[in-house]
Each structure stands twice: as C-alpha cells, then as structure tokens.
Design a protein around this motif. Structure first.
Motif, PDB file in Angstrom:
ATOM      1  N   GLY A  91      44.857 -17.652 -36.497  1.00 26.75           N
ATOM      2  CA  GLY A  91      45.310 -18.042 -37.824  1.00 26.75           C
ATOM      3  C   GLY A  91      44.466 -19.136 -38.441  1.00 26.75           C
ATOM      4  N   MET A  92      43.317 -19.430 -37.853  1.00 28.02           N
ATOM      5  CA  MET A  92      42.445 -20.496 -38.340  1.00 28.02           C
ATOM      6  C   MET A  92      41.096 -19.976 -38.819  1.00 28.02           C
ATOM      7  SD  MET A  92      43.052 -23.393 -35.415  1.00 28.02           S
ATOM      8  CE  MET A  92      44.612 -23.504 -34.527  1.00 28.02           C
ATOM      9  N   GLY A  93      40.964 -18.664 -38.929  1.00 29.43           N
ATOM     10  CA  GLY A  93      39.714 -18.095 -39.435  1.00 29.43           C
ATOM     11  C   GLY A  93      38.635 -17.896 -38.397  1.00 29.43           C
ATOM     12  N   VAL A  94      38.966 -17.982 -37.112  1.00 26.53           N
ATOM     13  CA  VAL A  94      37.954 -17.821 -36.073  1.00 26.53           C
ATOM     14  C   VAL A  94      37.331 -16.428 -36.126  1.00 26.53           C
ATOM     15  CG1 VAL A  94      37.538 -17.760 -33.583  1.00 26.53           C
ATOM     16  CG2 VAL A  94      39.042 -19.501 -34.544  1.00 26.53           C
ATOM     17  N   GLU A  95      38.166 -15.384 -36.184  1.00 27.64           N
ATOM     18  CA  GLU A  95      37.635 -14.021 -36.200  1.00 27.64           C
ATOM     19  C   GLU A  95      36.795 -13.771 -37.437  1.00 27.64           C
ATOM     20  OE1 GLU A  95      40.798 -14.889 -35.825  1.00 27.64           O
ATOM     21  OE2 GLU A  95      41.860 -13.660 -34.362  1.00 27.64           O
TER      22      GLU A  95
END
Length: 323
Positions: A91-95
């Motif tokens: 949910g933190m934009g890693v992907e």
C-alpha cells in the motif's frame, strides 16, 4: 503512491540473499490463492538469483529489502517473471516503483526490447492490473481452474485409437522424448493469431518454443509427469496434431502445463480425448486434484474444462506491451 524517505530502488545485484524472505512469503501466499503448483513454478527463481542469471530491481527501506521484480530477456522480448512487496510494505507504492523501473530500463536502457510481457501472478497488490495498465500494457484476464479427481482409475494403454467427430482417426500415445520437437511445432501453430500468442510470444518462435517444451520436461513447472502427458498422432499421415504436458505438484496435485491441438484439428473432440487421458492417468497415479490456467475469453477451452468438472479457483491478469 510516493515512497518513504528511506526507500531506494536499485538494480539487482549479482546475488541477492536478502530477498529470500520475499520468495518464501510469495510462495506461501500464491500457493494458498492459486494452488500448490505455484511451488514448482517459483522453484527455479532462487538458484537463478543466486547465479545472477536474472535481471531486475530491488526496493529497500533502509537496509531491509521490501520488494523485488525480476525479468528475463530473449532477443527483442522481455518477460517480467516476479513482482512482490513484503507484507509490511504494501500500500506504499513499492510494486508501482519496481514495475516502472523495470519497464523504463527495458524501453530506454542500452538494451531495449520491442516486446514486454508479464504473468507474474502478483499477490501483494490489491490491483496489479492497474499498475500495468497505467504503464501502457494491455490486460488479458486469466484464471486458474481446478478439479477434484476421485475414484479408482487404471493406467491407460500406451497407445489408443480415438475416432473424432468428423470420422478421422487419431492415435493417442504416451509421451516420448523424441516427440518434443513436433510437440513444440503444435504449440507454435495452435497459438498463432490468438490472444495466448500475445501473452506467450515465446510460443511463436521456433527456438524459444522448443526451449519452453524442454524446460517443462526438465521441471520448470514442477516434476514432469510423463505418464499423464501424451501426444496425438493422425492415422495415415503420422503427423503429431495434439499434445498434453502435465506436471506433479506437492500434496498429490497435478498441473496441466500445456494442452494444444493444431488449429485445423480443433473442434472435433481431440482436445477432450487428450484431456480425458491425462486426467485418467493422473487419477491412476494417485493425484487427487488437478489445476490448469486458461484465458478467460477462450470460451471453447473454458467450456471443455467445465464439462470435465473444472471450476474457477482464482483470477489474475497477464499483460503485454505494446498493446
């Protein structure tokens, strides 16, 4: 989403020992969602990482590795094979950052490619389709189907003759390693000008499809089940016109990696005959459940599998660029 101040995305090092926990976590979650055959599909990745034979990017939050994307090139084609973020970093934009770095490198780096495909079956993001759609990929809906195999079954004869709906005869015989080149040709022809050919362009290239068949036999999808695999040979011409390739998975489960029939032989019951033989052989080999993957819009294949008791287990997206 913006990253954290301490997060960095860098190219994959020659060895990435700190990513082992990501593979273990992915395998556990993916096997629960899709089926135990995922264990066989992911098994080659760790040795490849350790040997430095895959490319990719890692995301780190400080010293902790929180995300990993891997891809492999073959000529002008690149396939994204793995995309995962650690449970505490979702949910933190890693992907999104990893996928973007991967695509930027493949499109604008010193070794650009003309085609990028992906079937990473991501489990760490709520909407992986959006990630790739935002990067300009076409999204193809896919699903895993499974069937419970019950009741006793005897081993099938090495050779059986079946009459198709148009009156032609085919001999369905047990897998023989000498059939591999002809089976690769069947896969190539059956996938030409299809949606599956867009998400598996390797199957349309003679050298690559031969390598794919060889990889399945060597265990790229799990231990190869030669007893449940078969080829269909046209009576008279001796041409191989259909193929079924099966693998074993943990927990007495099986996986049908390939089921293909040459286009001019489709719609006559040959695919059904190959599938029935493979399922009977699996059951005789004490396989309790079988899985396969199918493109959702391939209504003929989906209908065949449903008629044999297969039901959807989960859905996922496959992606290809450019559209």
């Amino acid at each position: 989403m913006p990253g954290t101040p301490n997060r960095t995305v860098t190219s994959l090092a020659y060895t990435e020992p700190r990513a082992a926990h990501l593979l273990r976590e992915y395998r556990s979650e993916a096997c629960a969602r899709f089926g135990p055959f995922i264990s066989g599909l992911t098994r080659p990745l760790w040795p490849a990482l350790a040997a430095g034979t895959v490319e990719g990017f890692v995301a780190r939050d400080g010293r902790r590795t929180v995300g990993l994307v891997c891809y492999a090139r073959s000529g002008s084609l690149a396939r994204v094979t793995f995309l995962h973020a650690a449970a505490g970093a979702r949910g933190m934009g890693v992907e999104e950052e990893l996928a973007s770095a991967c695509v930027d490198s493949l499109r604008a780096g010193p070794r650009t490619v003309g085609r990028i495909v992906c079937e990473a079956m991501a489990v760490s993001h709520a909407d992986p389709d959006r990630i790739f759609a935002d990067l300009g990929f076409a999204v193809v809906g896919r699903m895993i189907m499974g069937v419970q195999l019950s009741g006793p079954a005897e081993r099938q004869p090495k050779l059986q003759t079946v009459a198709l709906r148009d009156g032609r005869l085919c001999e369905i015989r047990s897998w023989d390693k000498e059939d591999a080149p002809a089976c690769a040709e069947v896969l190539c022809q059956a996938n030409t000008e299809t949606v599956d050919g867009l998400i598996y362009p390797e199957l349309l290239n003679d050298r690559q499809v031969r390598a794919a068949v060889s990889g399945i036999v060597r265990g790229s999808c799990g231990p190869f089940d030669a007893a449940a695999s078969a080829t269909a040979v046209a009576v008279g011409s001796g041409e191989i016109v259909g193929v079924s390739m099966c693998c074993r998975s943990p927990g007495r489960t099986g996986f049908i990696a390939e089921l293909a029939v040459r286009s001019e032989w489709q719609g006559r019951g040959l695919g059904s005959a190959l599938l029935d033989r493979s399922l009977r052989q699996m059951r005789a080999g004490r396989v309790g459940r079988a899985y396969l993957g199918v493109t959702a819009t391939n209504v003929g294949a989906v209908g065949l599998y449903r008629s044999r008791g297969f039901l959807p287990v989960s859905t996922f997206g496959s992606y290809y660029w450019p559209k």
